[in-house]
Structures are given as C-alpha cells and as structure tokens.
Design an enzyme around this catalytic site. Structure first.
Site, PDB file in Angstrom:
ATOM      1  N   GLY A  12       0.844  -1.199   0.000  1.00 55.99           N
ATOM      2  CA  GLY A  12       0.000   0.000   0.000  1.00 55.99           C
ATOM      3  C   GLY A  12       0.876   1.244   0.000  1.00 55.99           C
ATOM      4  O   GLY A  12       0.448   2.331   0.387  1.00 55.99           O
ATOM      5  N   GLY A  18       0.845   5.313   3.116  1.00 54.45           N
ATOM      6  CA  GLY A  18       1.912   4.352   2.793  1.00 54.45           C
ATOM      7  C   GLY A  18       3.236   5.009   2.454  1.00 54.45           C
ATOM      8  O   GLY A  18       4.298   4.568   2.911  1.00 54.45           O
ATOM      9  N   ARG A  37       1.167  -3.243  -7.220  1.00 55.98           N
ATOM     10  CA  ARG A  37       0.314  -4.031  -8.121  1.00 55.98           C
ATOM     11  C   ARG A  37       0.813  -3.945  -9.553  1.00 55.98           C
ATOM     12  O   ARG A  37       0.619  -4.852 -10.325  1.00 55.98           O
ATOM     13  CB  ARG A  37      -1.126  -3.549  -8.025  1.00 55.98           C
ATOM     14  CG  ARG A  37      -1.724  -3.951  -6.697  1.00 55.98           C
ATOM     15  CD  ARG A  37      -3.199  -3.846  -6.726  1.00 55.98           C
ATOM     16  NE  ARG A  37      -3.640  -2.473  -6.467  1.00 55.98           N
ATOM     17  CZ  ARG A  37      -4.899  -2.138  -6.327  1.00 55.98           C
ATOM     18  NH1 ARG A  37      -5.827  -3.058  -6.431  1.00 55.98           N
ATOM     19  NH2 ARG A  37      -5.240  -0.909  -6.073  1.00 55.98           N
ATOM     20  N   LYS A 135     -11.825  -3.767  10.318  1.00 58.94           N
ATOM     21  CA  LYS A 135     -10.574  -3.683  11.090  1.00 58.94           C
ATOM     22  C   LYS A 135     -10.634  -4.605  12.318  1.00 58.94           C
ATOM     23  O   LYS A 135      -9.648  -5.234  12.672  1.00 58.94           O
ATOM     24  CB  LYS A 135     -10.277  -2.236  11.488  1.00 58.94           C
ATOM     25  CG  LYS A 135      -9.794  -1.401  10.295  1.00 58.94           C
ATOM     26  CD  LYS A 135      -9.399   0.015  10.674  1.00 58.94           C
ATOM     27  CE  LYS A 135      -8.900   0.762   9.430  1.00 58.94           C
ATOM     28  NZ  LYS A 135      -8.513   2.146   9.674  1.00 58.94           N
ATOM     29  N   ARG A 139      -8.176  -7.793  13.038  1.00 54.44           N
ATOM     30  CA  ARG A 139      -7.486  -7.939  14.332  1.00 54.44           C
ATOM     31  C   ARG A 139      -7.640  -9.359  14.889  1.00 54.44           C
ATOM     32  O   ARG A 139      -6.675  -9.975  15.328  1.00 54.44           O
ATOM     33  CB  ARG A 139      -8.078  -6.970  15.371  1.00 54.44           C
ATOM     34  CG  ARG A 139      -7.593  -5.560  15.258  1.00 54.44           C
ATOM     35  CD  ARG A 139      -8.146  -4.715  16.395  1.00 54.44           C
ATOM     36  NE  ARG A 139      -7.664  -3.344  16.270  1.00 54.44           N
ATOM     37  CZ  ARG A 139      -7.838  -2.411  17.201  1.00 54.44           C
ATOM     38  NH1 ARG A 139      -8.513  -2.684  18.305  1.00 54.44           N
ATOM     39  NH2 ARG A 139      -7.363  -1.195  17.027  1.00 54.44           N
TER      40      ARG A 139
END
Ligand SMILES: NC(=O)c1ccc[n+]([C@@H]2O[C@H](COP(=O)([O-])OP(=O)(O)OC[C@H]3O[C@@H](n4cnc5c(N)ncnc54)[C@H](OP(=O)(O)O)[C@@H]3O)[C@@H](O)[C@H]2O)c1
Length: 309
Positions: A12, A18, A37, A135, A139
C-alpha cells in the site's frame, strides 16, 4: 553488508499514508521493500513517487494482496510487513497471514489501522461496519494466527483534520468562517503523517510493542475542535464566524448522505462529537508512543498550523 535492522515490506506504499511509512523506514535505516500491483503506471504522481522510492534505495516487488504466490515470494524476502491498504483490499489482509505462515520469516505484522481503536468504540452507523468492523475482523484473525503483531492507533491525520480545522472543501485553515461539529468540546488526537510513520517504524524491532496496541497520543496533540479553532484564531488575530452543526443534525447528515461520502462525517462524529479517540484509559496491552520514544521530536498541532500563517 549485514543489517541489524529488520527488512520492512510496505503493502500500500503508493497510498496516502503508505508513502510516509516508506520514507520513515528508509530514513531509520531499514532495508525497505514495497509491493506494487504494477511496476509501471501512466499516473504521473504515482510514477514520480515510485521513482523517488527507487532513488532512495527501496526494492520494488510486483504483487497483489489477492495474489497468494506473489505475497509469499515477497514475504520470504523480509522480516516485517506493514499494510496500509484501504477499502476493498482491507479484508484480504487475512491472506497476508496465510502467506506469512508459509514464508516463515515474518517477525511482525502491522495491519492497516492508523486511526481509531476500533475495539473501543460503538459502531453507530451501519455504513461504518465496512471500515471499523473490518478492522476488528482483521485484528481477530491476526491474534489467532500466532504471527507477532502491532496495532497502531494513530488518531486523526493532520492533513485530514488539522489543515482544514475539520471542515469540508478547504485545504488550508479557513480565515473567515468555520463549521463546528457538536459542541466542539470532545477531545480528539491529531498527529502528522510523518510522526505516525516514524513511531510506527520505531516500533517494528521493539519487543515492548510486540502483540500490543501502539497508541500515538502525545499530550500536546490531544485537542478538541473548539480548541483547534481557538488556537488558529489566536495565531491569525481574528474571530471566525461559526456555524454549529448539532450532534443530532450531524447524525441526520450521515444517515441521509449516500455511502461512501458519509464516511468522513461519521469519522468526525466519532472523533470530534463523541470523543471516541480519547474516551478510554490505556491498560496493560497498550503502549504510548511519545512515552516509549521520547527522542522523537513530534510536531505539535500548534506547530503544524504555523505553516499556514
Ligand atoms: N486516521 C486518519 O485520519 C486516516 C485518514 C485516512 C486513512 N486512514 C487509514 O489509513 C489506512 C490506509 O488508507 P489510505 O487512505 O492511505 O489508503 P489509499 O490512499 O487508498 O491507498 C491504498 C493503497 O493500497 C494499495 N492496494 C489496494 N489494493 C491492493 C492490493 N490488492 N494489493 C496490493 N496493494 C493494494 C493501493 O495500491 P494502488 O496504488 O495500486 O492503487 C494503494 O497504494 C486505512 O486503514 C485508513 O482507514 C486513516
């Protein structure tokens, strides 16, 4: 040449946060890798960024979170993986875990968090499931995986919330009028992207942060929107005209604005109206970055505003 610092892969790297992590990793002396990518792009700013990575000695690897073989091959070359992917790629971060197990080299995984402590807030709007809920899911998968991790709870990015005093459609702090969300008193935490990246990279080889939550909450950057506006008014010697959007009105805006345009409002609601960034105490699983790394001269919200004078 032998390196004592971990080899860091950023997935990223061409994204908003990033690139700051890439720069901090290089600056702090880590052999730094990025997973792209595509190694070629017709997007000029992105091409410029990739060129700057190369010029600073970063190793470019071609791959995709959704391409398992490319992930394993990339992870085999490094010790630490930091993900800063967003949106659609967020859930596919669980694939990094499988690849990390197969690679067998990963000593630390830092997933794409960089915001709220998502376990310590109530998800008030179903449209926030995709961000906060995902998220949380990531986790739990990481905790189960046995791969050592650090979750970075950074608070709001200065570029997103300080530069505009948490307002829409401006890129520098307004000098005439400002919208205040709720009563403007809930305390948020606002840090520069550079500092967030520096603290994150400092943590990668630090055993005190292994399997912990790294909270970036330097005291001077714990601030409400009202205080932020007052700080700016003092600097420019002007009182801004204020439009107050009440908690109820903001809820209505979030409910009536289509996804994903409502997400920024929902984040403001959480951070600046409810105070979700500061509504809990740190416990044994939490470490605070400014205390852990007092050598980092972090940028205060006040100093950040000075660039706009
Ligand atoms: N606290 C705050 O104020 C705040 C503000 C914004 C974001 N955040 C958080 O910061 C994190 C990163 O968000 P961001 O806005 O920096 O992201 P972003 O700018 O949208 O960048 C996403 C990056 O992920 C890459 N990517 C996407 N899909 C991928 C895939 N399948 N394989 C490999 N790479 C892939 C993209 O590559 P391409 O270049 O190929 O597209 C891009 O480099 C998120 O967790 C977000 O919630 C926090």
């Amino acid at each position: 040449m032998a390196h004592s610092k971990s080899k860091v892969l950023i997935i990223g790297a061409t994204g908003y946060i990033g690139k700051y992590l890439v720069n901090a990793s290089v600056k702090l002396g880590h052999p730094t890798f990025v997973l792209l990518r595509s190694l070629t792009t017709s997007d000029p700013p992105k091409a410029e960024l990739v060129k700057s990575f190369q010029e600073s000695g970063v190793t470019l690897l071609k791959g995709d979170v959704n391409d398992y073989e490319s992930l394993v091959a990339a992870l085999r070359q490094v010790d630490v993986v930091i993900s800063t992917v967003s949106g659609p790629a967020a859930l596919s971060q669980v694939k990094i875990l499988d690849a990390a197990k197969e690679a067998g080299t990963i000593k630390r995984f830092i997933p794409s968090e960089f915001g709220h402590d998502v376990d310590r807030l109530e998800i008030d709007f179903k449209d926030m499931e995709g961000l906060f809920g995902t998220k949380r899911t990531v986790r739990r998968e990481i905790e189960k995986s046995g791969i050592p991790y650090t979750f970075v709870i950074s608070g709001g990015f200065a570029g997103y919330f300080v530069a505009n005093l948490a307002n829409d459609n401006v890129t520098s702090p307004p000098r005439d009028k400002v919208t205040i969300w709720g009563d403007g008193t809930a305390k948020a935490i606002l840090n520069t992207e550079e500092d967030i990246a520096t603290y994150t990279i400092k943590s990668v080889d630090d055993p005190r942060v292994e399997n912990k939550f790294l909270h970036i909450r330097p005291k001077e950057n714990i601030i409400s929107q009202g205080e932020l506006v007052a700080l700016w008014e003092k600097k420019i010697g002007t009182t801004l005209e204020k439009t107050v959007v009440s908690k109820e009105e903001l809820r209505k805006i979030i409910e009536e604005t289509p996804f994903p345009a409502n997400v920024i409002h929902a984040i403001r609601y959480s951070a600046f109206v409810k105070g979700d960034l500061t509504s809990f105490e740190l416990n044994a699983n939490d470490v605070e970055a400014a205390e852990l790394y007092p050598d980092v001269q972090y940028t205060t919200v006040s100093a950040y505003l000075d660039q706009f004078l």
